[in-house]
Scaffold this motif. Structure first.
Motif, PDB file in Angstrom:
ATOM      1  N   SER A 176     -19.691  17.830 -29.555  1.00 35.33           N
ATOM      2  CA  SER A 176     -19.687  16.544 -30.252  1.00 35.33           C
ATOM      3  C   SER A 176     -21.099  16.046 -30.523  1.00 35.33           C
ATOM      4  O   SER A 176     -22.063  16.434 -29.861  1.00 35.33           O
ATOM      5  N   ALA A 177     -21.209  15.180 -31.515  1.00 35.05           N
ATOM      6  CA  ALA A 177     -22.465  14.492 -31.780  1.00 35.05           C
ATOM      7  C   ALA A 177     -22.681  13.414 -30.728  1.00 35.05           C
ATOM      8  O   ALA A 177     -21.731  12.961 -30.084  1.00 35.05           O
ATOM      9  N   PRO A 178     -23.926  12.996 -30.523  1.00 32.63           N
ATOM     10  CA  PRO A 178     -24.163  11.862 -29.619  1.00 32.63           C
ATOM     11  C   PRO A 178     -23.522  10.590 -30.166  1.00 32.63           C
ATOM     12  O   PRO A 178     -23.088  10.533 -31.316  1.00 32.63           O
ATOM     13  N   GLY A 179     -23.488   9.584 -29.309  1.00 34.21           N
ATOM     14  CA  GLY A 179     -23.052   8.265 -29.756  1.00 34.21           C
ATOM     15  C   GLY A 179     -21.567   8.008 -29.653  1.00 34.21           C
ATOM     16  O   GLY A 179     -21.038   7.146 -30.362  1.00 34.21           O
ATOM     17  N   MET A 180     -20.861   8.720 -28.750  1.00 32.29           N
ATOM     18  CA  MET A 180     -19.419   8.523 -28.610  1.00 32.29           C
ATOM     19  C   MET A 180     -19.066   7.633 -27.414  1.00 32.29           C
ATOM     20  O   MET A 180     -17.930   7.620 -26.953  1.00 32.29           O
ATOM     21  N   ASN A 181     -20.049   6.893 -26.916  1.00 29.52           N
ATOM     22  CA  ASN A 181     -19.805   5.878 -25.887  1.00 29.52           C
ATOM     23  C   ASN A 181     -19.101   6.425 -24.644  1.00 29.52           C
ATOM     24  O   ASN A 181     -17.992   6.018 -24.291  1.00 29.52           O
ATOM     25  N   GLY A 182     -19.784   7.362 -23.982  1.00 27.04           N
ATOM     26  CA  GLY A 182     -19.245   7.901 -22.746  1.00 27.04           C
ATOM     27  C   GLY A 182     -18.235   9.007 -22.914  1.00 27.04           C
ATOM     28  O   GLY A 182     -17.615   9.442 -21.944  1.00 27.04           O
ATOM     29  N   ARG A 183     -18.065   9.471 -24.128  1.00 24.61           N
ATOM     30  CA  ARG A 183     -17.092  10.530 -24.417  1.00 24.61           C
ATOM     31  C   ARG A 183     -17.836  11.737 -24.998  1.00 24.61           C
ATOM     32  O   ARG A 183     -18.778  11.589 -25.761  1.00 24.61           O
ATOM     33  N   LEU A 184     -17.421  12.932 -24.629  1.00 29.19           N
ATOM     34  CA  LEU A 184     -17.999  14.145 -25.186  1.00 29.19           C
ATOM     35  C   LEU A 184     -16.926  15.199 -25.353  1.00 29.19           C
ATOM     36  O   LEU A 184     -15.861  15.106 -24.739  1.00 29.19           O
ATOM     37  N   GLU A 185     -17.215  16.191 -26.201  1.00 24.26           N
ATOM     38  CA  GLU A 185     -16.260  17.257 -26.480  1.00 24.26           C
ATOM     39  C   GLU A 185     -16.868  18.607 -26.133  1.00 24.26           C
ATOM     40  O   GLU A 185     -18.035  18.873 -26.431  1.00 24.26           O
ATOM     41  N   LEU A 186     -16.049  19.448 -25.513  1.00 23.38           N
ATOM     42  CA  LEU A 186     -16.413  20.831 -25.232  1.00 23.38           C
ATOM     43  C   LEU A 186     -15.417  21.726 -25.949  1.00 23.38           C
ATOM     44  O   LEU A 186     -14.208  21.532 -25.818  1.00 23.38           O
ATOM     45  N   THR A 187     -15.900  22.680 -26.713  1.00 17.97           N
ATOM     46  CA  THR A 187     -15.024  23.649 -27.365  1.00 17.97           C
ATOM     47  C   THR A 187     -15.174  24.967 -26.623  1.00 17.97           C
ATOM     48  O   THR A 187     -16.261  25.541 -26.587  1.00 17.97           O
ATOM     49  N   ILE A 188     -14.071  25.438 -26.032  1.00 19.06           N
ATOM     50  CA  ILE A 188     -14.125  26.534 -25.069  1.00 19.06           C
ATOM     51  C   ILE A 188     -13.249  27.692 -25.531  1.00 19.06           C
ATOM     52  O   ILE A 188     -12.070  27.498 -25.854  1.00 19.06           O
ATOM     53  N   GLU A 189     -13.839  28.871 -25.549  1.00 22.37           N
ATOM     54  CA  GLU A 189     -13.092  30.078 -25.886  1.00 22.37           C
ATOM     55  C   GLU A 189     -12.506  30.683 -24.614  1.00 22.37           C
ATOM     56  O   GLU A 189     -13.178  30.784 -23.586  1.00 22.37           O
ATOM     57  N   ARG A 190     -11.248  31.082 -24.703  1.00 21.74           N
ATOM     58  CA  ARG A 190     -10.572  31.676 -23.544  1.00 21.74           C
ATOM     59  C   ARG A 190     -11.058  33.100 -23.337  1.00 21.74           C
ATOM     60  O   ARG A 190     -11.001  33.925 -24.242  1.00 21.74           O
ATOM     61  N   VAL A 191     -11.555  33.385 -22.136  1.00 18.51           N
ATOM     62  CA  VAL A 191     -12.018  34.720 -21.786  1.00 18.51           C
ATOM     63  C   VAL A 191     -10.943  35.386 -20.933  1.00 18.51           C
ATOM     64  O   VAL A 191     -10.632  34.916 -19.831  1.00 18.51           O
ATOM     65  N   GLU A 192     -10.348  36.450 -21.469  1.00 25.28           N
ATOM     66  CA  GLU A 192      -9.294  37.140 -20.728  1.00 25.28           C
ATOM     67  C   GLU A 192      -9.852  37.681 -19.408  1.00 25.28           C
ATOM     68  O   GLU A 192     -10.902  38.316 -19.385  1.00 25.28           O
ATOM     69  N   GLY A 193      -9.131  37.403 -18.335  1.00 26.78           N
ATOM     70  CA  GLY A 193      -9.577  37.829 -17.024  1.00 26.78           C
ATOM     71  C   GLY A 193     -10.612  36.913 -16.414  1.00 26.78           C
ATOM     72  O   GLY A 193     -11.120  37.184 -15.317  1.00 26.78           O
ATOM     73  N   GLY A 194     -10.954  35.845 -17.120  1.00 26.45           N
ATOM     74  CA  GLY A 194     -11.947  34.907 -16.620  1.00 26.45           C
ATOM     75  C   GLY A 194     -11.384  34.040 -15.513  1.00 26.45           C
ATOM     76  O   GLY A 194     -10.176  34.020 -15.240  1.00 26.45           O
ATOM     77  N   GLU A 195     -12.273  33.287 -14.912  1.00 24.62           N
ATOM     78  CA  GLU A 195     -11.893  32.461 -13.776  1.00 24.62           C
ATOM     79  C   GLU A 195     -11.699  31.001 -14.155  1.00 24.62           C
ATOM     80  O   GLU A 195     -10.859  30.309 -13.582  1.00 24.62           O
ATOM     81  N   VAL A 196     -12.470  30.519 -15.126  1.00 21.38           N
ATOM     82  CA  VAL A 196     -12.461  29.097 -15.464  1.00 21.38           C
ATOM     83  C   VAL A 196     -11.780  28.836 -16.805  1.00 21.38           C
ATOM     84  O   VAL A 196     -10.913  27.963 -16.909  1.00 21.38           O
ATOM     85  N   SER A 197     -12.160  29.585 -17.854  1.00 17.85           N
ATOM     86  CA  SER A 197     -11.622  29.272 -19.180  1.00 17.85           C
ATOM     87  C   SER A 197     -10.105  29.420 -19.269  1.00 17.85           C
ATOM     88  O   SER A 197      -9.455  28.579 -19.925  1.00 17.85           O
ATOM     89  N   PRO A 198      -9.467  30.425 -18.631  1.00 15.27           N
ATOM     90  CA  PRO A 198      -7.998  30.449 -18.678  1.00 15.27           C
ATOM     91  C   PRO A 198      -7.363  29.221 -18.030  1.00 15.27           C
ATOM     92  O   PRO A 198      -6.336  28.718 -18.519  1.00 15.27           O
ATOM     93  N   PHE A 199      -7.962  28.727 -16.964  1.00 13.17           N
ATOM     94  CA  PHE A 199      -7.440  27.518 -16.316  1.00 13.17           C
ATOM     95  C   PHE A 199      -7.557  26.326 -17.266  1.00 13.17           C
ATOM     96  O   PHE A 199      -6.616  25.535 -17.412  1.00 13.17           O
ATOM     97  N   LEU A 200      -8.701  26.211 -17.952  1.00 17.25           N
ATOM     98  CA  LEU A 200      -8.896  25.091 -18.881  1.00 17.25           C
ATOM     99  C   LEU A 200      -7.973  25.197 -20.094  1.00 17.25           C
ATOM    100  O   LEU A 200      -7.609  24.187 -20.693  1.00 17.25           O
TER     101      LEU A 200
END
Length: 245
Positions: free
Chosen positions: A60-84
């Motif tokens: 995300s761009a700055p200026g969202m008043n305490g809010r942000l966006e993360l765009t995450i690609e799922r990694v097969e066999g991963g530990e964190v991205s599949p959970f997310l």
């Protein structure tokens, strides 16, 4: 990262960008905002106390008043991205730390042309720059060169079309390396020196360049751009490779 404290982030929204790519919108109390191109660390803690930590670029761009966006690609066999991707729901909470990074950033104040070169999910920090550019009304001409395998793999495809149609000096150039739609007249190969030379023909060699993607793409792009006459200081890079996901 001394002095950066872990904060609690609450999931405010979830959005599927395309297959295996999801945007997570977070509310973080006391978030000090960020500069386009920075990233955050996130930390998950299991009931037995086991912790897993990963770094993700801020989309995300700055200026969202305490809010942000993360765009995450799922990694097969991963530990964190599949959970997310598979487990979290709106209202869930985990820890974040940031923003982090001061080299791979663009704040919109420079009038010089901007060239953004991305492969796959490497578009994420560059999208933060493109969004910020539109938000602040920057007059800096900007070209984004995006390499994707197929049309279905283009992240933010609809938003990119909208931004490019605004006639504010943003041009989006795609190369599709594995599959092209009927009638496709664009590039259909991996990013190379000849492609970059053509793109620079309209951008100009005074451009500030940001390159993000898999290591091979980044190395080819950075080496080619310097070979085409850009100073190394004009080309800033960020790369990713195999990880635990």
């Amino acid at each position: 990262m001394a002095g950066l404290a872990w904060e609690i982030a609450t999931i405010a929204a979830l959005k599927d960008e395309r297959l295996h790519v999801k945007t997570i919108t977070l509310d973080v109390a006391g978030w000090a905002d960020h500069r386009p191109g920075q990233h955050v660390d996130i930390r998950l803690t299991a009931e037995d106390g086991y912790q897993a930590q990963r770094s993700y670029s801020i989309a995300s761009a700055p200026g969202m008043n305490g809010r942000l966006e993360l765009t995450i690609e799922r990694v097969e066999g991963g530990e964190v991205s599949p959970f997310l991707h598979d487990e979290v729901v709106v209202g869930d909470r985990f820890e974040v730390r940031g923003p982090i990074g001061g080299y791979f950033v663009w704040d919109g104040s420079a009038p010089d042309p901007l060239l953004l070169v991305a492969g796959g999910s490497g578009i994420v920090p560059l999208m933060a720059m493109a969004r910020h550019r539109a938000r602040v009304g920057s007059s800096a001409p900007c070209t984004m060169l995006l390499s994707s395998r197929t049309p279905a793999d283009i992240i933010y495809a609809t938003e990119l079309e909208t931004l490019a149609a605004s006639a504010d000096g943003l041009r989006v150039v795609h190369t599709l390396t594995r599959e092209q739609p009927s009638g496709w007249t664009g590039y259909s190969r991996r990013i190379d020196s000849a492609m970059l030379e053509e793109v620079l023909g309209s951008t100009g060699k005074s451009a500030n360049v940001f390159v993000c993607g898999p290591t091979p793409l980044v190395e080819v792009a950075a080496t080619s751009l310097v070979g085409l006459g850009l100073a190394p200081s004009q080309v800033r890079t960020e790369r990713f490779g195999p990880s635990g996901g």
